[in-house]
Design a protein around this motif. Structure first.
Motif, PDB file in Angstrom:
ATOM      1  N   ALA A 184       0.827  -1.175   0.000  1.00  0.00           N
ATOM      2  CA  ALA A 184       0.000   0.000   0.000  1.00  0.00           C
ATOM      3  C   ALA A 184       0.868   1.234   0.000  1.00  0.00           C
ATOM      4  CB  ALA A 184      -0.823  -0.008   1.250  1.00  0.00           C
ATOM      5  N   CYS A 185       0.231   2.327  -0.112  1.00  0.00           N
ATOM      6  CA  CYS A 185       1.081   3.479  -0.257  1.00  0.00           C
ATOM      7  C   CYS A 185       0.610   4.721   0.393  1.00  0.00           C
ATOM      8  CB  CYS A 185       1.261   3.822  -1.679  1.00  0.00           C
ATOM      9  SG  CYS A 185       0.239   2.967  -2.692  1.00  0.00           S
TER      10      CYS A 185
ATOM     11  N   VAL B 123       3.615  -1.412 -11.724  1.00  0.00           N
ATOM     12  CA  VAL B 123       4.168  -1.986 -10.486  1.00  0.00           C
ATOM     13  C   VAL B 123       3.344  -1.495  -9.308  1.00  0.00           C
ATOM     14  CG1 VAL B 123       6.195  -2.136  -8.976  1.00  0.00           C
ATOM     15  CG2 VAL B 123       6.497  -2.073 -11.452  1.00  0.00           C
ATOM     16  N   TYR B 124       3.015  -2.404  -8.406  1.00  0.00           N
ATOM     17  CA  TYR B 124       2.209  -1.979  -7.260  1.00  0.00           C
ATOM     18  C   TYR B 124       3.008  -1.078  -6.333  1.00  0.00           C
ATOM     19  CZ  TYR B 124       3.962  -6.172  -4.608  1.00  0.00           C
ATOM     20  OH  TYR B 124       4.700  -7.140  -3.996  1.00  0.00           O
ATOM     21  N   ASP B 125       2.240  -0.334  -5.554  1.00  0.00           N
ATOM     22  CA  ASP B 125       2.774   0.645  -4.609  1.00  0.00           C
ATOM     23  C   ASP B 125       4.025   0.188  -3.877  1.00  0.00           C
ATOM     24  OD1 ASP B 125       1.365  -1.342  -3.268  1.00  0.00           O
ATOM     25  OD2 ASP B 125      -0.154  -0.005  -2.464  1.00  0.00           O
TER      26      ASP B 125
ATOM     27  N   ASP C  24      -5.604 -13.441   3.492  1.00  0.00           N
ATOM     28  CA  ASP C  24      -4.578 -13.300   4.518  1.00  0.00           C
ATOM     29  C   ASP C  24      -3.578 -12.300   3.928  1.00  0.00           C
ATOM     30  OD1 ASP C  24      -3.218 -14.607   6.924  1.00  0.00           O
ATOM     31  OD2 ASP C  24      -1.701 -14.819   5.364  1.00  0.00           O
ATOM     32  N   TYR C  25      -3.776 -11.010   4.218  1.00  0.00           N
ATOM     33  CA  TYR C  25      -3.178  -9.944   3.402  1.00  0.00           C
ATOM     34  C   TYR C  25      -2.499  -8.898   4.287  1.00  0.00           C
ATOM     35  CZ  TYR C  25      -3.400  -7.031  -0.934  1.00  0.00           C
ATOM     36  OH  TYR C  25      -3.130  -6.307  -2.072  1.00  0.00           O
ATOM     37  N   GLY C  26      -1.189  -8.751   4.080  1.00  0.00           N
ATOM     38  CA  GLY C  26      -0.437  -7.772   4.856  1.00  0.00           C
ATOM     39  C   GLY C  26      -0.910  -6.342   4.616  1.00  0.00           C
TER      40      GLY C  26
ATOM     41  N   ALA D 175       8.752  -8.795   2.483  1.00  0.00           N
ATOM     42  CA  ALA D 175       8.408  -8.592   3.898  1.00  0.00           C
ATOM     43  C   ALA D 175       6.907  -8.818   4.106  1.00  0.00           C
ATOM     44  CB  ALA D 175       8.792  -7.173   4.327  1.00  0.00           C
ATOM     45  N   ARG D 176       6.110  -8.354   3.150  1.00  0.00           N
ATOM     46  CA  ARG D 176       4.662  -8.540   3.258  1.00  0.00           C
ATOM     47  C   ARG D 176       4.332 -10.034   3.213  1.00  0.00           C
ATOM     48  NH1 ARG D 176       0.564  -5.674  -0.945  1.00  0.00           N
ATOM     49  NH2 ARG D 176       0.777  -3.811   0.319  1.00  0.00           N
ATOM     50  N   ALA D 177       5.010 -10.757   2.318  1.00  0.00           N
ATOM     51  CA  ALA D 177       4.762 -12.206   2.205  1.00  0.00           C
ATOM     52  C   ALA D 177       5.137 -12.918   3.502  1.00  0.00           C
ATOM     53  CB  ALA D 177       5.550 -12.781   1.034  1.00  0.00           C
TER      54      ALA D 177
ATOM     55  N   ILE E  46      -2.928   5.119   0.492  1.00  0.00           N
ATOM     56  CA  ILE E  46      -3.377   4.847  -0.877  1.00  0.00           C
ATOM     57  C   ILE E  46      -2.725   3.565  -1.395  1.00  0.00           C
ATOM     58  CG2 ILE E  46      -3.230   5.642  -3.263  1.00  0.00           C
ATOM     59  CD1 ILE E  46      -3.460   8.460  -2.173  1.00  0.00           C
ATOM     60  N   GLY E  47      -3.503   2.761  -2.062  1.00  0.00           N
ATOM     61  CA  GLY E  47      -2.975   1.525  -2.647  1.00  0.00           C
ATOM     62  C   GLY E  47      -3.009   1.582  -4.160  1.00  0.00           C
ATOM     63  N   GLY E  48      -2.774   0.435  -4.768  1.00  0.00           N
ATOM     64  CA  GLY E  48      -2.819   0.350  -6.222  1.00  0.00           C
ATOM     65  C   GLY E  48      -1.435   0.309  -6.843  1.00  0.00           C
ATOM     66  N   ALA E  49      -1.303   0.893  -8.011  1.00  0.00           N
ATOM     67  CA  ALA E  49      -0.042   0.766  -8.741  1.00  0.00           C
ATOM     68  C   ALA E  49       0.194   1.978  -9.640  1.00  0.00           C
ATOM     69  CB  ALA E  49      -0.080  -0.505  -9.600  1.00  0.00           C
TER      70      ALA E  49
ATOM     71  N   GLY F  65     -13.596   0.873 -10.303  1.00  0.00           N
ATOM     72  CA  GLY F  65     -13.690   1.252  -8.888  1.00  0.00           C
ATOM     73  C   GLY F  65     -12.432   1.938  -8.391  1.00  0.00           C
ATOM     74  N   TYR F  66     -11.302   1.781  -9.116  1.00  0.00           N
ATOM     75  CA  TYR F  66     -10.098   2.542  -8.750  1.00  0.00           C
ATOM     76  C   TYR F  66     -10.438   4.021  -8.862  1.00  0.00           C
ATOM     77  CZ  TYR F  66      -6.948  -1.501  -8.918  1.00  0.00           C
ATOM     78  OH  TYR F  66      -6.311  -2.691  -8.663  1.00  0.00           O
ATOM     79  N   PHE F  67     -10.060   4.833  -7.864  1.00  0.00           N
ATOM     80  CA  PHE F  67     -10.463   6.235  -7.994  1.00  0.00           C
ATOM     81  C   PHE F  67      -9.499   6.970  -8.929  1.00  0.00           C
ATOM     82  CE2 PHE F  67      -7.298   7.810  -5.183  1.00  0.00           C
ATOM     83  CZ  PHE F  67      -7.285   7.010  -4.050  1.00  0.00           C
TER      84      PHE F  67
ATOM     85  N   GLU G  60     -11.427  -5.529   1.075  1.00  0.00           N
ATOM     86  CA  GLU G  60     -10.730  -5.539  -0.221  1.00  0.00           C
ATOM     87  C   GLU G  60     -10.490  -4.105  -0.691  1.00  0.00           C
ATOM     88  OE1 GLU G  60      -9.045  -6.318  -2.596  1.00  0.00           O
ATOM     89  OE2 GLU G  60      -8.874  -8.475  -2.629  1.00  0.00           O
ATOM     90  N   SER G  61      -9.761  -4.024  -1.780  1.00  0.00           N
ATOM     91  CA  SER G  61      -9.495  -2.737  -2.414  1.00  0.00           C
ATOM     92  C   SER G  61     -10.730  -2.241  -3.158  1.00  0.00           C
ATOM     93  CB  SER G  61      -8.354  -2.934  -3.420  1.00  0.00           C
ATOM     94  OG  SER G  61      -8.350  -1.914  -4.384  1.00  0.00           O
ATOM     95  N   THR G  62     -10.845  -0.921  -3.290  1.00  0.00           N
ATOM     96  CA  THR G  62     -11.926  -0.379  -4.113  1.00  0.00           C
ATOM     97  C   THR G  62     -11.745  -0.793  -5.581  1.00  0.00           C
ATOM     98  OG1 THR G  62     -13.176   1.621  -4.623  1.00  0.00           O
ATOM     99  CG2 THR G  62     -10.810   1.851  -4.623  1.00  0.00           C
TER     100      THR G  62
HETATM  101  O1  LIG Z   1      -5.608  -4.200  -5.178  1.00  0.00           O
HETATM  102  P1  LIG Z   1      -4.976  -2.872  -5.458  1.00  0.00           P
HETATM  103  O2  LIG Z   1      -4.552  -2.736  -6.867  1.00  0.00           O
HETATM  104  O3  LIG Z   1      -5.799  -1.759  -4.990  1.00  0.00           O
HETATM  105  O4  LIG Z   1      -3.634  -2.837  -4.605  1.00  0.00           O
HETATM  106  C1  LIG Z   1      -3.693  -3.058  -3.241  1.00  0.00           C
HETATM  107  C2  LIG Z   1      -2.348  -2.842  -2.624  1.00  0.00           C
HETATM  108  O5  LIG Z   1      -2.048  -1.491  -2.604  1.00  0.00           O
HETATM  109  C3  LIG Z   1      -1.256  -3.575  -3.301  1.00  0.00           C
HETATM  110  O6  LIG Z   1      -0.041  -3.390  -2.603  1.00  0.00           O
END
Ligand SMILES: O=P(O)(O)OC[C@H](O)CO
Length: 457
Positions: free
Chosen positions: A1-2, A102-104, A208-210, A416-418, A324-327, A365-367, A285-287
């Motif tokens: 995440a970011c 690439v993710y955050d 099961d998500y860091g 580290a997340r894994a 903020i998450g995503g990539a 749904g990603y903003f 979950e993520s948006t």
């Molecule tokens: O599922 P996403 O794309 O919103 O990503 C979630 C996390 O930020 C990934 O590290």
């Protein structure tokens, strides 16, 4: 995440360490004019199903606009983790794609890999204003004072609710759980067993998500790693042994062991499928999965009404917000021609533009990463009709920028997340205590970090 973080200006701001990036020159607009024939680009990404269709729509629109000049070929490379593993192999064999999503949490690694060109350099070369990008997103992807990659798919974590299941259990979907304790209470009420005692619906289910642990930490105002979340100097350790990481690990294990949560393991896709199939009534979950859950009202949509609510907090007193998450999109420089780099930059600008981001938001749904996209009349109307798409935006705007909500910048964050996720899984499925599992994970991760930091200098 970011990092929905600091007060970053439109040219970006925070972060420790070097700005990285490749040493290649910055090609100007004339690089494209000089190209003979069509410039072909490869674009690796991790968007699948509903979100992959939305990526392809952007690529198709771009290829139509640049017909005869630039052609982008997008390829799904598996999960974010799979894609980054393939990217590492591509670096070794000098076969990196022109554009890489690439993710955050891969940000620090990408800068250290020295394969890419900071998008801030391309932007300043041709006077492209970064001001339309959400400042907090720009701030996250800025390292060494430079925006390194183009924000593309940005997210917030949400609580998803099966509205009919809620009502059936006598719960009010308009008054969703706000803390982990409230979530556990609701999960108990929402768990249904048949006459044989077999569970037909779990109250709660999530990967099961860091990422969730990172979010709860930020919301509680704590730092996930030292050195100001790795933004004033390289981080040397994660803060896993107490606070939100410990609380969530115990909470999750208690719900699984109590039979109120479905444990589908680490793959997020499995937890998503369980929620969408109605096997669990609440899901974190993520948006970015919202589009897939409601799938614009098609037959692929979940067969129940999906509501969204703010991500829970550990306690009601927690006044911080999520990260903020995503990539984002990285433009490869090492081994790529000037024309290719310029063409990739044109694509990055196009993908982040207001019309594309408005359409992307509504489909997935990603903003939007574009401020103007939120004012786009189609987007305003869409949010009015589908209020689930407003929740992440409210969450984003309610979040006070801070070092905590900037999220942790760490070169080995994916690994580290894994490791943390494996520790959480061990606690939920064996007799290992949360204290012991997290202490072990901390030791393992500290070694990973120390080895990485020694290698990059
Ligand atoms: O599922 P996403 O794309 O919103 O990503 C979630 C996390 O930020 C990934 O590290």
């Amino acid at each position: 995440a970011c990092g929905s973080s600091s007060k970053g200006g439109s040219s970006g701001g925070s972060s420790g360490g070097s700005s990285g990036g490749s040493s290649g020159s910055v090609p100007g607009a004339d690089a494209l004019d000089k190209a003979s024939g069509v410039v072909n680009l490869t674009f690796w990404h991790s968007m699948k199903d509903t979100n992959q269709k939305a990526v392809t729509a952007i690529v198709d629109a771009f290829n139509t606009k640049y017909q005869g000049k630039i052609h982008v070929t997008d390829t799904y490379q598996g999960s974010y983790d799979d894609a980054i593993a393939k990217y590492k192999t591509a670096v070794s064999s000098h076969t990196t794609p022109s554009l890489m999503q690439v993710y955050d949490v891969g940000t620090r690694f990408m800068v250290d890999s020295k394969q890419t060109i900071p998008v801030a350099d391309l932007a300043s070369k041709d006077g492209y204003a970064l001001g339309d990008l959400q400042p907090n997103i720009v701030n996250y992807y800025s390292v060494g004072g430079k925006l390194q990659s183009m924000p593309f798919n940005s997210s917030m974590p949400l609580l998803y609710i099966n509205v009919e299941a809620f009502k059936k259990a006598g719960l009010d979907p308009a008054n969703p759980p706000k803390t982990l304790d409230e979530l556990a209470d609701a999960a108990k009420k929402l768990t249904v067993k048949d006459a044989n005692g077999t569970t037909t619906q779990y109250g709660f289910g999530a990967a099961d998500y860091g990422w969730f642990v990172e979010q709860l930490t930020a919301e509680s105002g704590a730092l996930y790693c030292d050195n100001d979340n790795g933004r004033t100097a390289r981080a040397t350790k994660l803060n896993l042994d107490s606070g939100a990481p410990l609380t969530y690990t115990k909470w999750w294990s208690d719900l699984v062991k109590g039979g109120y949560a479905s444990n589908t393991g680490r793959p997020t896709a499995d937890a998503q499928a369980a929620f969408k199939a109605g096997k669990v009534a609440m899901n974190l979950e993520s948006t970015g999965v919202l589009g897939g859950y409601v799938d614009a009202g098609t037959k692929a949509a979940a067969p129940f009404t999906v509501a969204t609510a703010a991500f829970p907090k550990v306690t009601a007193a927690d006044s911080g917000g999520p990260v903020i998450g995503g990539a984002s999109l990285w433009i490869d420089r090492a081994g790529h021609s000037d024309a290719e780099v310029r063409a990739a930059w044109e694509f990055a600008k196009f993908a982040a533009s207001a019309p594309q981001q408005a359409a992307w938001h509504q489909a997935t749904g990603y903003f939007p990463v574009s401020v103007a996209a939120l004012q786009d009349p189609t987007d305003v109307a869409y949010r009015q009709k589908h209020p689930q798409f407003q929740t992440a935006i409210d969450e984003l705007t309610a979040t006070k920028p801070s070092t905590a909500t900037a999220g942790c910048l760490l070169g080995v964050m994916p690994q580290a997340r894994a490791d943390l996720e494996q520790a959480m899984l061990n606690v939920a499925t064996t007799g290992t205590t949360a204290e012991a599992a997290l202490a072990d994970a901390s030791t393992k991760i500290a070694k990973l970090i120390s080895d990485y930091n020694s290698a990059v200098g």
